[in-house]
Design a protein around this motif. Structure first.
Motif, PDB file in Angstrom:
ATOM      1  N   VAL A  81       0.866  -1.183   0.000  1.00 22.10           N
ATOM      2  CA  VAL A  81       0.000   0.000   0.000  1.00 22.10           C
ATOM      3  C   VAL A  81       0.898   1.228   0.000  1.00 22.10           C
ATOM      4  O   VAL A  81       1.680   1.439   0.934  1.00 22.10           O
ATOM      5  CB  VAL A  81      -0.924   0.009   1.228  1.00 22.10           C
ATOM      6  N   LEU A  95      -5.479   3.166 -12.442  1.00 25.18           N
ATOM      7  CA  LEU A  95      -5.340   3.109 -10.985  1.00 25.18           C
ATOM      8  C   LEU A  95      -6.662   2.607 -10.407  1.00 25.18           C
ATOM      9  O   LEU A  95      -7.364   3.311  -9.673  1.00 25.18           O
ATOM     10  CB  LEU A  95      -5.002   4.488 -10.410  1.00 25.18           C
ATOM     11  N   ASP A  97      -7.510   0.630  -8.095  1.00 24.00           N
ATOM     12  CA  ASP A  97      -7.631   0.400  -6.651  1.00 24.00           C
ATOM     13  C   ASP A  97      -7.346   1.662  -5.844  1.00 24.00           C
ATOM     14  O   ASP A  97      -7.030   1.583  -4.655  1.00 24.00           O
ATOM     15  CB  ASP A  97      -6.677  -0.709  -6.214  1.00 24.00           C
ATOM     16  N   LEU A  98      -7.455   2.842  -6.473  1.00 23.87           N
ATOM     17  CA  LEU A  98      -7.175   4.093  -5.782  1.00 23.87           C
ATOM     18  C   LEU A  98      -8.090   4.268  -4.579  1.00 23.87           C
ATOM     19  O   LEU A  98      -9.310   4.115  -4.683  1.00 23.87           O
ATOM     20  CB  LEU A  98      -7.359   5.272  -6.746  1.00 23.87           C
ATOM     21  N   GLU A  99      -7.492   4.599  -3.441  1.00 23.30           N
ATOM     22  CA  GLU A  99      -8.251   4.812  -2.206  1.00 23.30           C
ATOM     23  C   GLU A  99      -8.158   6.277  -1.792  1.00 23.30           C
ATOM     24  O   GLU A  99      -7.084   6.875  -1.801  1.00 23.30           O
ATOM     25  CB  GLU A  99      -7.701   3.925  -1.092  1.00 23.30           C
ATOM     26  N   LYS A 129      -1.230   0.514 -13.793  1.00 24.50           N
ATOM     27  CA  LYS A 129      -1.343  -0.824 -14.357  1.00 24.50           C
ATOM     28  C   LYS A 129      -0.862  -0.823 -15.804  1.00 24.50           C
ATOM     29  O   LYS A 129      -1.079   0.137 -16.541  1.00 24.50           O
ATOM     30  CB  LYS A 129      -2.799  -1.301 -14.326  1.00 24.50           C
ATOM     31  N   ASP A 142       1.217  -3.992  -9.159  1.00 20.05           N
ATOM     32  CA  ASP A 142       0.298  -4.766  -8.329  1.00 20.05           C
ATOM     33  C   ASP A 142       0.078  -4.129  -6.956  1.00 20.05           C
ATOM     34  O   ASP A 142      -0.635  -4.692  -6.114  1.00 20.05           O
ATOM     35  CB  ASP A 142       0.816  -6.196  -8.147  1.00 20.05           C
ATOM     36  N   ARG A 144      -1.212  -0.960  -4.357  1.00 19.83           N
ATOM     37  CA  ARG A 144      -2.410  -0.133  -4.235  1.00 19.83           C
ATOM     38  C   ARG A 144      -2.020   1.259  -3.751  1.00 19.83           C
ATOM     39  O   ARG A 144      -1.091   1.404  -2.956  1.00 19.83           O
ATOM     40  CB  ARG A 144      -3.385  -0.793  -3.259  1.00 19.83           C
TER      41      ARG A 144
END
Length: 456
Positions: A81, A95, A97-99, A129, A142, A144
């Motif tokens: 992360v 992106l 899985d962008l949080e 990616k 891979d 996040r």
């Protein structure tokens, strides 16, 4: 480019040596993620425009230099992360899985708005990616990303626009105590890597009031086991004075005592990995600020990354003169190293944050002197960082004085031993002589007899 912290600061007290010891008691809370001041975005000021570029199968020079396909045979950063503390990160299909990690610039924001387009470039370098037919990819595809917005050139203190002309540019906003809170917030949210492409540069004769930031960096590194990667700063943006290099007349001088520019958070090198920029030839970039805190260097020129204004890639920003400013800076060298850190952490999960930093430094392409204030321990090498065994210690971060030494005089060469040759020659000669004598002995010997008259 390197985002700068320009507000909410004072010059502190005179202190021209290393940072004072960190006071853990100054650690700020990570919540709530709100601006410490009322801010505004000028209504007549548009967000930064971008220059599309870098599409297609061509691999950008920085990626070629790092040999990422080979590195991905060992790790792609799975499970890591990476917190990007910057100008925000815009959502992008590469992106997925962008949080949203919070916003210390605009009240009500969540970190996924990027008016400056800077943080999106950083996040793309770290973890974009791969896409079929496209050469550009993030270093750790891979991993996040968590986005925390902490600074922006497009915002300023609320009410300031009433004092400005319509054509005036915003002052910009970034509070160093908010940066400290952002670091803690990232660590508490489980970031294994924290990228900070933000710097504050002030006169080297002053100690910036950054005690809470030092406490937050210590907390993230030692207590939350996160590797903090920071930019060295650019001479072109807020750090014009730079710092002197090694004086050849005084090679043993302590570089900490001769600072003209103090750079934070870079100076907290007990807890962070500071990254300088190199060009495509491996030479220090002209804009990269040297300093005694340098850890390693990475490509900071010829940058391609994700577009905050669309779904593709960019290679520049549109400036105020409607020209194009290429993407370059220690801001973009740092995420290359942050991505490598993610690769290493995924492959060696047992290593502590400080052990990961040591591995990155120990496997870099070292300069001749082992370390210098321009590239630190050298250019980062992802494949070596993932595969090499490393020495138990590193040379100190200080100049190495030249010294002379007497080289050993080579011993005279041993005379050649011709005994075997001589024996062979003698033996061959003897055999040849015997053969000749034998041949001569095989011919008949004729005698000529004379006849006397008496015999007639």
């Amino acid at each position: 480019m390197s985002a700068a912290l320009g507000l909410g600061l004072d010059h502190g007290v005179a202190y021209a040596d290393r940072p004072p010891p960190v006071n853990p008691g100054l650690l700020p809370p990570g919540d709530p993620a709100v601006p410490p001041d009322k801010t505004e975005q000028k209504s007549n000021t548009a967000c930064v425009s971008t220059q599309q570029g870098g599409e297609g199968p061509a691999i950008p020079p920085p990626q070629r230099a790092l040999d990422l396909p080979r590195a991905w045979e060992f790790s792609r950063g799975a499970g890591q992360v990476i917190a990007v503390i910057d100008t925000g990160v815009s959502p992008h299909p590469r992106l997925p899985d962008l949080e949203a990690g919070g916003d210390y610039v605009a009240e009500g924001g969540d970190g996924t708005s990027d008016c400056d387009a800077h943080g999106t470039v950083v996040a793309g370098i770290v973890a974009a990616k791969p896409v079929e037919g496209q050469g550009f990819s993030g270093v750790a595809p891979d991993a996040r990303v968590i986005s925390i917005r902490q600074t922006s050139k497009m915002f300023q203190m609320a009410g300031r626009s009433r004092e400005q002309r319509p054509e005036d540019q915003p002052d910009g906003y970034g509070n160093i105590d908010a940066l400290a809170s952002a670091v803690r917030r990232a660590a508490d949210r489980g970031a294994t890597v924290i990228n900070i492409s933000l710097v504050l540069c002030i006169s080297g004769s002053y100690n910036p009031a950054d005690g809470p930031l030092g406490a937050a960096l210590r907390y993230a590194t030692l207590e939350r086991n996160a590797v903090v990667v920071v930019a060295a700063g650019n001479k072109e943006q807020g750090c014009q004075a730079g710092n002197p290099g090694i004086d050849p007349l005084k090679p043993n001088d302590d570089l900490w005592k001769n600072l003209t520019t103090n750079v934070t958070p870079a100076r907290y090198d007990d807890y962070v990995l500071t990254v300088g920029s190199i060009d495509r030839n491996g030479q220090p970039s002209a804009f990269s600020v040297p300093g005694p805190w340098l850890g390693v260097a990475a490509p900071g020129e010829d940058i391609v990354s994700l577009d905050a204004r669309g779904t593709g890639t960019i290679n520049g920003f549109v400036n105020q003169q409607n020209g194009v400013t290429p993407l370059k800076g220690t801001s973009f060298a740092a995420p290359y190293v942050a991505g490598v850190v993610a690769l290493v952490r995924a492959r060696f999960p047992e290593l502590s944050a400080l052990e990961v930093i040591k591995r990155i430094e120990a496997t870099a392409h070292a300069p001749a002197e082992g370390w210098n204030p321009y590239v630190g321990y050298g250019a980062v090498d992802p494949v070596a960082a993932l595969t090499n065994e490393i020495a138990p210690t590193l040379p100190p971060k200080q100049p190495t004085s030249p010294h002379s030494m007497q080289l050993a005089v080579p011993a005279p060469p041993v005379p050649p031993d011709h005994r075997a040759r001589n024996i062979a020659l003698i033996g061959s000669g003897t055999v040849a002589l015997l053969l000749i004598l034998g041949m001569l002995a095989s011919f008949p010997i004729r005698r000529r007899f004379g006849v006397s008259a008496d015999d007639m």
